[in-house]
Every structure is written in structure tokens, then in C-alpha cells.
Enzyme design. Structure first.
Site, PDB file in Angstrom:
ATOM      1  N   SER A  91       0.822  -1.215   0.000  1.00  0.00           N
ATOM      2  CA  SER A  91       0.000   0.000   0.000  1.00  0.00           C
ATOM      3  C   SER A  91       0.850   1.256   0.000  1.00  0.00           C
ATOM      4  O   SER A  91       0.346   2.323  -0.303  1.00  0.00           O
ATOM      5  CB  SER A  91      -0.935   0.084   1.207  1.00  0.00           C
ATOM      6  OG  SER A  91      -0.846  -0.961   2.073  1.00  0.00           O
ATOM      7  N   HIS A 117      -2.757  -3.479  -6.324  1.00  0.00           N
ATOM      8  CA  HIS A 117      -3.168  -3.018  -4.996  1.00  0.00           C
ATOM      9  C   HIS A 117      -4.671  -3.206  -4.799  1.00  0.00           C
ATOM     10  O   HIS A 117      -5.475  -2.445  -5.340  1.00  0.00           O
ATOM     11  CB  HIS A 117      -2.767  -1.540  -4.819  1.00  0.00           C
ATOM     12  CG  HIS A 117      -3.015  -1.015  -3.442  1.00  0.00           C
ATOM     13  ND1 HIS A 117      -3.339   0.282  -3.178  1.00  0.00           N
ATOM     14  CD2 HIS A 117      -2.981  -1.635  -2.233  1.00  0.00           C
ATOM     15  CE1 HIS A 117      -3.496   0.446  -1.877  1.00  0.00           C
ATOM     16  NE2 HIS A 117      -3.289  -0.701  -1.285  1.00  0.00           N
ATOM     17  N   GLU A 131      -5.805  -0.966  -7.867  1.00  0.00           N
ATOM     18  CA  GLU A 131      -4.877  -0.022  -8.492  1.00  0.00           C
ATOM     19  C   GLU A 131      -3.737  -0.834  -9.115  1.00  0.00           C
ATOM     20  O   GLU A 131      -3.077  -1.613  -8.421  1.00  0.00           O
ATOM     21  CB  GLU A 131      -4.291   0.939  -7.446  1.00  0.00           C
ATOM     22  CG  GLU A 131      -5.296   1.918  -6.874  1.00  0.00           C
ATOM     23  CD  GLU A 131      -4.705   2.820  -5.787  1.00  0.00           C
ATOM     24  OE1 GLU A 131      -5.219   3.941  -5.616  1.00  0.00           O
ATOM     25  OE2 GLU A 131      -3.755   2.409  -5.092  1.00  0.00           O
ATOM     26  N   ASN A 145      -4.719   6.448  -1.440  1.00  0.00           N
ATOM     27  CA  ASN A 145      -4.138   6.871  -0.162  1.00  0.00           C
ATOM     28  C   ASN A 145      -3.558   8.275  -0.223  1.00  0.00           C
ATOM     29  O   ASN A 145      -3.323   8.892   0.801  1.00  0.00           O
ATOM     30  CB  ASN A 145      -3.080   5.871   0.311  1.00  0.00           C
ATOM     31  CG  ASN A 145      -3.736   4.667   0.965  1.00  0.00           C
ATOM     32  OD1 ASN A 145      -4.858   4.764   1.471  1.00  0.00           O
ATOM     33  ND2 ASN A 145      -3.080   3.531   0.929  1.00  0.00           N
TER      34      ASN A 145
HETATM   35  N1  LIG Z   1      -4.710  -4.637   5.562  1.00  0.00           N
HETATM   36  C1  LIG Z   1      -5.045  -3.751   4.647  1.00  0.00           C
HETATM   37  O1  LIG Z   1      -6.030  -3.011   4.780  1.00  0.00           O
HETATM   38  C2  LIG Z   1      -4.232  -3.645   3.388  1.00  0.00           C
HETATM   39  C3  LIG Z   1      -4.823  -3.103   2.231  1.00  0.00           C
HETATM   40  C4  LIG Z   1      -4.080  -3.060   1.050  1.00  0.00           C
HETATM   41  C5  LIG Z   1      -2.776  -3.521   1.045  1.00  0.00           C
HETATM   42  N2  LIG Z   1      -2.220  -4.029   2.192  1.00  0.00           N
HETATM   43  C6  LIG Z   1      -0.845  -4.543   2.098  1.00  0.00           C
HETATM   44  O2  LIG Z   1      -0.910  -5.952   1.959  1.00  0.00           O
HETATM   45  C7  LIG Z   1       0.211  -6.567   2.594  1.00  0.00           C
HETATM   46  C8  LIG Z   1      -0.262  -7.556   3.628  1.00  0.00           C
HETATM   47  O3  LIG Z   1      -1.111  -6.925   4.536  1.00  0.00           O
HETATM   48  P1  LIG Z   1      -2.090  -7.749   5.501  1.00  0.00           P
HETATM   49  O4  LIG Z   1      -2.947  -6.734   6.176  1.00  0.00           O
HETATM   50  O5  LIG Z   1      -2.703  -8.875   4.764  1.00  0.00           O
HETATM   51  O6  LIG Z   1      -1.033  -8.313   6.567  1.00  0.00           O
HETATM   52  P2  LIG Z   1      -1.175  -9.597   7.504  1.00  0.00           P
HETATM   53  O7  LIG Z   1      -0.254  -9.357   8.638  1.00  0.00           O
HETATM   54  O8  LIG Z   1      -2.607  -9.899   7.787  1.00  0.00           O
HETATM   55  O9  LIG Z   1      -0.593 -10.788   6.595  1.00  0.00           O
HETATM   56  C9  LIG Z   1       0.743 -10.880   6.197  1.00  0.00           C
HETATM   57  C10 LIG Z   1       1.068 -12.358   6.055  1.00  0.00           C
HETATM   58  O10 LIG Z   1       2.325 -12.472   5.397  1.00  0.00           O
HETATM   59  C11 LIG Z   1       3.083 -13.487   6.049  1.00  0.00           C
HETATM   60  N3  LIG Z   1       4.481 -13.186   5.766  1.00  0.00           N
HETATM   61  C12 LIG Z   1       5.229 -12.169   6.236  1.00  0.00           C
HETATM   62  N4  LIG Z   1       6.445 -12.192   5.673  1.00  0.00           N
HETATM   63  C13 LIG Z   1       6.467 -13.253   4.807  1.00  0.00           C
HETATM   64  C14 LIG Z   1       7.426 -13.769   3.909  1.00  0.00           C
HETATM   65  N5  LIG Z   1       8.620 -13.212   3.781  1.00  0.00           N
HETATM   66  N6  LIG Z   1       7.079 -14.842   3.177  1.00  0.00           N
HETATM   67  C15 LIG Z   1       5.869 -15.428   3.303  1.00  0.00           C
HETATM   68  N7  LIG Z   1       4.922 -14.957   4.145  1.00  0.00           N
HETATM   69  C16 LIG Z   1       5.207 -13.882   4.864  1.00  0.00           C
HETATM   70  C17 LIG Z   1       2.688 -13.393   7.498  1.00  0.00           C
HETATM   71  O11 LIG Z   1       2.930 -14.597   8.179  1.00  0.00           O
HETATM   72  C18 LIG Z   1       1.192 -13.078   7.393  1.00  0.00           C
HETATM   73  O12 LIG Z   1       0.400 -14.235   7.350  1.00  0.00           O
HETATM   74  C19 LIG Z   1       1.062  -5.426   3.131  1.00  0.00           C
HETATM   75  O13 LIG Z   1       2.022  -5.092   2.178  1.00  0.00           O
HETATM   76  C20 LIG Z   1       0.041  -4.300   3.301  1.00  0.00           C
HETATM   77  O14 LIG Z   1       0.629  -3.022   3.256  1.00  0.00           O
HETATM   78  C21 LIG Z   1      -2.925  -4.126   3.342  1.00  0.00           C
END
Ligand SMILES: NC(=O)c1ccc[n+]([C@@H]2O[C@H](COP(=O)([O-])OP(=O)(O)OC[C@H]3O[C@@H](n4cnc5c(N)ncnc54)[C@H](O)[C@@H]3O)[C@@H](O)[C@H]2O)c1
Length: 508
Positions: A124, A145, A157, A195
Site C-alpha cells: 500500500s 493493490h 490499483e 491513499n
Molecule cells: N490490511 C489492509 O487493509 C491492506 C490493504 C491493502 C494492502 N495491504 C498490504 O498488503 C500486505 C499484507 O497486509 P495484511 O494486512 O494482509 O497483513 P497480515 O499481517 O494480515 O498478513 C501478512 C502475512 O504475510 C506473512 N508473511 C510475512 N512475511 C512473509 C514472507 N517473507 N514470506 C511469506 N509470508 C510472509 C505473514 O505470516 C502473514 O500471514 C502489506 O504489504 C500491506 O501493506 C494491506
């Protein structure tokens, strides 16, 4: 435009938390074999169980056939290690938000997958260009995204870094579209579209609050009931979590080298410092602890309707007041107006805000009893209206103006005399930010509007909204805010300036 990936193409999702699981669900529902990998033991299998349960729920509700549910569930497969993703045509990562982790993942993957495999990062806030810098073939990487929750939110996106191959962006765009999403192209700049453009939604209300314009409940009510936004900014920040919302604001501000347009708020910093992170900690702007009362918005007591009412001119606000008075069976006169006034009620003269305070406007126009109304998404449908009165305005005139709006069926919230009220300054700044994104080549005007409607559920795209209000009026609001505050924050996007001089709408 490129073709979408075929549904035979294997989609790998790395990181199966909130976002990864949602993305895997979308890809499997669209017909792809999906491999899920997470470095937390058991996480991928847990995500698969969760997705299958979602499919079953949909089948139970008749939103999916039993066969489709079984087939989609059967397409999900947990992977044990990176080498299990060798046959992927697309690897979407949704791992931890860390540049180093994302760079390592994709550079490790380059040694495993085919040359044709494309990479879509769900970051993000990290630069797609910077992630790509670690790759042998950065042209195969773009941002993909999704918004949370990915299965429900329509927007994706597609973000191009400096090295992204336009064909790759085009394939991802077509694929997201084939998955039932509305895709928009964006250039990898801080905050991408949503954002970045959304920052003023929080920032302007925070400033109005800080200046004592009104309390949170009142500003939220005005933004919902006049502005047509689904949630007011304060309840929304409490829901998102102040840690998350403040971190996004800070990261965009930092990434733009501390551009004052994105300046974070000390009020929000305080909430973060106090651990009042919103709903999740029981306290934010509002108190969510058991038994805590929910504050009501400030609403003016019923005032007497003045004897003499005149509706002036044919602006949307004036026409809506005249329709509403007619529907309420209230008699009034109608005249033309040369100074932009929309109504007179007894001694009061009502205008829609132009970004000056009522006191400044009263002083400059010599109309002491100046009362300003806020912008409404639709003056015919609004249920509440914010107004503000000049310091010079008599209490009788203030009461008459309130009585007029109440006779129109509106609840009235009186704000302190801050410039630009709240809906108008917010919409003007959202439009300004969207215009700047377009002006700097981040996205098209259509993409900016679609992104804000679908990514954050705004009732109208900010640029279409600015066109409806009148670009010159929006320009004047920004110019007057800029003069009032003397801050670079309100500098006007050259795109808006050009279109005003050319007498053209943004969407012409
Ligand atoms: N939560 C939101 O609202 C949102 C929205 C859009 C984008 N994002 C982006 O999406 C991504 C994930 O966010 P999320 O909220 O799902 O996080 P989350 O913490 O719920 O999930 C992340 C997952 O990735 C795993 N992980 C971490 N490092 C790893 C690696 N090197 N290899 C394999 N697995 C790995 C973790 O164990 C976890 O299960 C981030 O980059 C975040 O910025 C989040």
C-alpha cells in the site's frame, strides 16, 4: 490492451493474512488454480479453510452454485516452499509491509519461476520502483493493490514503477477486470491514487476540530448528512485505527519531502501517543467502552420562521431551498441576485461559503447579517446543514436563517466561524489533490474519480464533484482558504487553474 491471464494460469499468493487470503479467494473464484504460501507454519492451510468457508457461505446464500463452490474450493492448494511456485504465471505478494522483505521474496522467486511470470505486489505504501530495483527483470513487476476486504472491494490499483513494462501493467489490468474488479492505472508515487487523494478527508476535519469549529460528532453528522459520505471522518479514523491512519498520513507526508499539503495532525499524534487507537482499544475520538454514551451532534433548537423570505437566484442551493419551502407549504418571494446570495430570511442574508469566513465576507461586502451555508452533495436530499454567522450578524438574523433552513426540513448545526465550513473545504481539497495527481501524470481524471468512489466509497468522484459545484467556485474556495491561512497547503493545482481559465470542466 493486453489479454487477461487465462484461467488455466497458476496464480501464486505469498502471504496469506487478511489481504493474501482475500486475493486468493478472488483468483480461485475467477477460475485460476491458486497456490498459497506463508512463512508462518499452518497459515496457508488456515487461509484455505477460511476461503472455503466463505465459498460455502456464498453457496448457502444462493450467491454461488454448489458445483462452483466445490470447484473454487478445489483450486486452492497450500505450498510448502518457494520452489512449489515454479509454474506460476503470476505471483501476488501480500507479505509484511517491508521493502527488504518484498525485494528478497521477488529476487528469490526470479531464480525459480519462468521468464514469463509476472509479479504483482499488493504493497500500500512502498515504491514499486524501489521493489523492482532488486530484480534482474524489474519490468515484470507492477503494483496490484487491492483494498480490504479484497473479495468485496471493487477497486484494484495497477501501479507502474519506473521500469514496469506497459504490457505487464496492461495484463494485470485485464486480469483484475476479468476477476470482476474495476482496475485503474497509476504511476508509482507516494500513496498511489487512493491513499494520496484521501488525505484531506481526514486532514480538513481535523483542522476544523482543532480550530474549535465544532465537535467530532457534529462534524461527522454534517459530512454524512450534507456531504453524503458513508462515514464521517472521525468515526472512520476510529474504525481504521489511529496507528494505521496516522502512519499512512506520515508516510505520504515524508515521501513528499514534508509537503505541507499532507501535514499530519497533532491531535491524531496525541491519540496515538495515548494509545487511544479507536474502536480496537475502546477509545479514540469517541469512547467505545461499555456504558459510554454516544455523543449526539449539536443541532440548533427550533427557531421561528421569519415572516419575509426571499429566494435569490437559480443556483442549485437556491433552487433546492425553493423546492423544499414549496413542499412545506411556506410562502416566499423569488428574485435575482447579483452578489451570489441564495436567500434572505428576515434580516439575514444567506450565501454558500466561498472559503472566506462569514466575518470576512460580511466586512468585505458590507452585509453585516451574513450567514454562510456549507456545500451539500445534493441540496434537495440533505437532511442536515452546517451554517456559520459573521461576528457582525445579529442574534435575530442568525435565528431567522436557522428558522428558514429548519422550515426546509433540515437539521441545522451551527459551526464557529471557520473559513470554508467543512464539506466545502474537504471536497475542494479532495478535488485539488485529485487534480494534482492527474496533472503530475499519476492517473487519468476518470481513474482518480473511480478510485475514490470504489476504493473509499465516496458518493461522487472528487473531480466530477468539482465540475458539478463549478471549478471556478472550487478555485475560489482554495484561494480564499490560502489567503485566510497563508499556507502553501491550499495552493491550487495548475490543472484546476488552467481549466478555470479555459472555462472547461475537468471531465470535458
Ligand atoms: N490490511 C489492509 O487493509 C491492506 C490493504 C491493502 C494492502 N495491504 C498490504 O498488503 C500486505 C499484507 O497486509 P495484511 O494486512 O494482509 O497483513 P497480515 O499481517 O494480515 O498478513 C501478512 C502475512 O504475510 C506473512 N508473511 C510475512 N512475511 C512473509 C514472507 N517473507 N514470506 C511469506 N509470508 C510472509 C505473514 O505470516 C502473514 O500471514 C502489506 O504489504 C500491506 O501493506 C494491506
Amino acid at each position: 490492451m493486453s489479454q487477461a491471464l487465462s484461467t488455466q494460469a497458476v496464480v501464486a499468493v505469498v502471504g496469506t493474512g487478511a489481504m493474501g487470503a482475500g486475493i486468493a479467494q478472488v483468483a480461485a473464484a475467477a477460475g485460476h488454480p491458486v497456490r498459497l504460501l506463508d512463512n508462518r507454519p499452518g497459515a496457508a492451510l488456515q487461509a484455505i479453510d477460511g476461503i472455503r468457508a466463505q465459498f460455502e457461505k456464498m453457496a448457502a446464500k444462493g450467491k454461488m452454485s454448489a458445483e462452483a463452490c466445490a470447484a473454487a474450493g478445489g483450486r486452492l492448494q497450500a505450498a510448502e516452499q518457494l520452489s512449489d511456485l515454479a509454474d506460476a504465471a503470476l505471483v501476488v505478494e501480500a507479505i509484511v509491509e517491508s521493502l527488504a522483505a518484498k525485494q528478497k521474496l521477488y529476487s528469490d522467486l526470479e531464480a525459480i519461476v519462468s521468464e514469463a511470470c509476472i509479479f504483482g505486489t499488493n504493497t500500500s505504501s512502498i515504491s514499486v520502483t524501489a521493489i523492482g530495483a532488486a530484480l534482474k527483470h524489474p519490468e515484470r513487476l507492477a503494483g496490484l493493490h487491492f483494498f480490504n476486504p479484497a473479495p468485496l472491494m471493487a477497486l484494484v490499483e495497477v501501479v507502474s514503477g519506473l521500469a514496469t513494462d506497459p504490457q505487464v501493467a496492461s495484463t494485470l489490468f485485464a486480469t483484475a477486470t476479468a476477476w470482476g474488479k474495476t482496475a485503474v492505472h497509476a504511476k508509482s508515487t507516494p500513496g498511489f491514487i487512493v491513499n494520496r487523494v484521501a488525505r484531506p478527508y481526514y486532514a480538513e476535519s481535523l483542522r476544523v476540530l482543532t480550530e474549535g469549529g465544532a465537535d467530532c460528532a457534529t462534524l461527522d453528522a454534517v459530512m454524512r448528512e450534507a456531504g453524503g459520505f458513508r462515514m464521517g471522518p472521525f468515526e472512520l479514523m476510529d474504525m481504521i485505527g489511529h496507528d494505521v491512519n496516522f502512519a499512512v498520513t506520515r508516510s505520504v507526508w515524508n515521501a513528499f519531502f514534508n509537503d505541507p499539503r499532507f501535514l499530519p495532525s497533532l491531535v491524531q499524534q496525541d491519540l496515538v501517543d495515548a494509545g487511544f487507537l479507536g474502536k480496537k482499544t475502546g477509545r479514540g475520538f469517541f469512547d467505545y467502552r461499555a456504558g459510554a454514551p454516544k455523543p449526539d451532534p449539536a443541532t440548533e433548537a427550533l427557531q421561528t420562521l421569519p415572516g419575509h423570505i426571499v429566494i435569490c437566484g437559480r443556483s442549485p442551493a437556491a433552487m433546492a431551498l425553493s423546492m423544499r419551502l414549496t413542499a412545506a407549504g411556506v410562502a416566499f418571494e423569488h428574485t435575482n441576485a447579483s452578489d451570489g446570495r441564495i436567500a434572505q430570511a428576515g434580516d439575514a442574508v444567506l450565501f454558500v461559503t466561498d472559503g472566506r469566513s462569514a466575518t470576512q465576507r460580511a466586512s468585505e461586502s458590507d452585509v453585516a447579517n451574513t450567514v454562510l451555508m456549507d456545500l451539500a452533495l445534493d441540496y434537495n436530499k440533505a437532511t442536515r446543514m452546517a451554517l456559520t454567522c459573521a461576528s457582525q450578524c445579529s442574534p435575530t438574523a442568525a435565528s431567522a436563517a436557522t428558522g428558514l433552513l429548519q422550515a426546509c426540513g433540515l437539521k441545522v448545526s451551527r459551526l464557529a466561524d471557520i473559513p470554508g465550513l467543512v464539506v466545502m473545504r474537504t471536497v475542494a481539497m479532495l478535488a485539488n489533490e485529485a487534480a494534482d495527481a492527474v496533472n503530475l501524470g499519476v492517473c487519468s481524471a476518470a481513474a482518480a474519480d473511480a478510485a475514490m468512489r470504489l476504493g473509499v466509497n465516496y458518493p461522487k468522484g472528487p473531480l466530477a464533484w468539482a465540475d458539478d459545484v463549478g471549478l471556478k467556485a472550487i478555485r475560489d474556495v482554495l484561494a480564499n482558504l490560502g489567503t485566510s491561512y497563508g499556507e502553501d497547503r491550499y495552493r491550487i493545482s495548475p490543472l484546476i487553474q488552467r481549466h478555470v481559465y479555459a472555462k472547461r470542466n475537468i471531465h470535458d
